[in-house]
Design an enzyme around this catalytic site. Structure first.
Site, PDB file in Angstrom:
ATOM      1  N   ALA A   1      38.458  46.282  34.534  1.00 12.39           N
ATOM      2  CA  ALA A   1      37.217  45.144  35.699  1.00 12.39           C
ATOM      3  C   ALA A   1      36.695  44.215  34.204  1.00 12.39           C
ATOM      4  O   ALA A   1      36.466  43.473  34.648  1.00 12.39           O
ATOM      5  CB  ALA A   1      36.582  45.372  36.318  1.00 12.39           C
ATOM      6  N   ALA A   2      37.491  44.141  32.918  1.00 13.10           N
ATOM      7  CA  ALA A   2      36.398  43.110  32.074  1.00 13.10           C
ATOM      8  C   ALA A   2      36.537  41.676  32.208  1.00 13.10           C
ATOM      9  O   ALA A   2      36.026  40.949  32.011  1.00 13.10           O
ATOM     10  CB  ALA A   2      37.004  44.185  30.890  1.00 13.10           C
ATOM     11  N   GLY A   3      38.264  41.620  32.820  1.00 14.11           N
ATOM     12  CA  GLY A   3      38.858  40.686  32.600  1.00 14.11           C
ATOM     13  C   GLY A   3      37.704  40.069  33.443  1.00 14.11           C
ATOM     14  O   GLY A   3      38.035  38.788  33.738  1.00 14.11           O
ATOM     15  N   ASP A   4      37.849  40.719  34.555  1.00 10.19           N
ATOM     16  CA  ASP A   4      37.401  40.166  35.773  1.00 10.19           C
ATOM     17  C   ASP A   4      35.835  39.661  35.460  1.00 10.19           C
ATOM     18  O   ASP A   4      35.971  38.546  36.493  1.00 10.19           O
ATOM     19  CB  ASP A   4      37.682  41.072  37.234  1.00 10.19           C
ATOM     20  CG  ASP A   4      39.024  41.888  37.602  1.00 10.19           C
ATOM     21  OD1 ASP A   4      39.692  40.724  37.323  1.00 10.19           O
ATOM     22  OD2 ASP A   4      39.223  42.839  37.978  1.00 10.19           O
TER      23      ASP A   4
HETATM   24  O1  RIB Z   1      41.189  44.522  37.240  1.00  7.61           O
HETATM   25  C1  RIB Z   1      41.106  45.571  36.703  1.00  7.61           C
HETATM   26  C2  RIB Z   1      41.811  45.748  39.054  1.00  7.61           C
HETATM   27  O2  RIB Z   1      42.269  46.298  38.924  1.00  7.61           O
HETATM   28  C3  RIB Z   1      41.195  47.409  38.958  1.00  7.61           C
HETATM   29  O3  RIB Z   1      40.376  47.228  39.611  1.00  7.61           O
HETATM   30  C4  RIB Z   1      42.208  47.843  40.482  1.00  7.61           C
HETATM   31  O4  RIB Z   1      42.404  47.388  41.404  1.00  7.61           O
HETATM   32  C5  RIB Z   1      43.218  46.228  39.939  1.00  7.61           C
HETATM   33  O5  RIB Z   1      44.120  45.580  40.874  1.00  7.61           O
END
Ligand code: RIB
Length: 310
Positions: A252-255
């Site tokens: 989830a770093a990119g998120d």
């Molecule tokens: O970017 C990370 C996410 O990618 C995770 O939380 C997983 O659910 C996938 O969708």
């Protein structure tokens, strides 16, 4: 700050920490298992909400199924003061899940099953359209059907709303899919795949960003994980140094980056400052376990940012 609309995927992440991945036909014991709300859309929404100025200014548009995971994910978003009035529930289908394996160096391997996310359709694009009047930014990714995303992008652009698209996971997209996106944020692998340029350093990241931008995208930010990011836009061609933190898990770093960037842009920050906010958000995220739960608070993210400028 104007609203941030997040359109995208919601998955319950099923996380296995393991010394190594099992080979074909092999069984390799892991060391820890836990579940945590995830999905690229949900993660971006929580990252944004934790640093947003007011409760309810981040709106989540997407789909869950009629199972316990769906209820848990919706409940978690609500507890983070995210507006979930545009989150649809579909009966008779499972919510999205992602099986994630984390290795000792924090690297992760992700296998999602998208379930209800795959049913996102015109309902979601019209939900996005209905929310645009108070929005500054639309954040999207590539975990839900591209047709719903494209219709939403087109509506946002028409309304003068900034569109930030994270082209993850890599997918074949129809011609013209990226044309009206304002900011595209590929990571190293995605930017290499999109440009055909192998990225090994800041110079090759710049070449890839320039090549990708040539299709007509206003801004391309190539994120390089713990190596920093390259920002390429009108009059801007700049490398941003990383924030140095201990890496626990890069899930989830990119998120986290996109959530921070989105809040920065919706608050009227200059592009480079908004990108720095995204990088600080990403750095806090990788220093912890989990996906949505790993996102940094406003105090933490701003303190990390200040440590760079002081
Ligand atoms: O970017 C990370 C996410 O990618 C995770 O939380 C997983 O659910 C996938 O969708």
């Amino acid at each position: 700050m104007k609203d941030v609309i997040v359109l995208g995927g919601l998955n319950m992440d099923l996380i296995v920490e393991t010394p190594r991945l099992a080979g074909p036909g092999e069984t390799a014991e892991g060391t820890r298992f836990y579940t945590t709300p995830g999905g690229k859309g949900g993660n971006q929404a929580v990252a944004a909400a934790r640093i947003a100025e007011s409760p309810g200014s981040v709106k989540m548009v997407g789909r869950v199924g009629d199972d316990g995971f769906g209820e848990q994910m919706a409940g978690f978003l609500k507890s983070e003061d995210i507006d979930i009035s545009l989150l649809s529930k579909t009966d008779g289908i499972a919510s999205g899940i992602a099986a994630i394996f984390i290795l000792p160096d924090g690297e992760n391997h992700v296998n999602p099953v998208y379930g209800a996310n795959g049913l996102c359709d015109r309902q979601q694009s019209s939900d996005v359209e209905g929310a645009l009047s108070t929005a500054g930014v639309l954040l999207c990714q590539q975990e839900i059907p591209l047709s719903a995303t494209k219709a939403s992008i087109d509506a946002a652009v028409k309304a003068g709303v900034v569109v930030v698209l994270d082209p993850a996971p890599v997918r074949d997209v129809p011609d013209g899919f990226y044309d009206s996106v304002t900011v595209l944020t590929p990571n190293q692998g995605e930017a290499s795949a999109m440009s055909g340029i192998e990225i090994t350093d800041a110079v090759s990241a710049r070449s890839a960003a320039v090549a990708i931008r040539n299709v007509g995208i206003e801004t391309v930010i190539v994120t390089l994980g713990d190596q920093g990011a390259w920002v390429e836009s009108d009059g801007i061609s700049e490398f941003l140094d990383p924030f140095v933190v201990p890496v626990v898990a890069s899930v989830a770093a990119g998120d986290a980056f996109n959530g921070g960037l989105g809040v920065g842009l919706a608050s009227g920050m200059e592009l480079l400052d908004a990108a720095l906010l995204g990088m600080a958000s990403g750095a806090i995220c990788v220093s912890r376990d989990g996906a949505q739960e790993a996102m940094g608070s406003k105090t933490e993210v701003l303190a990390l940012m200040a440590s760079k400028t002081s």
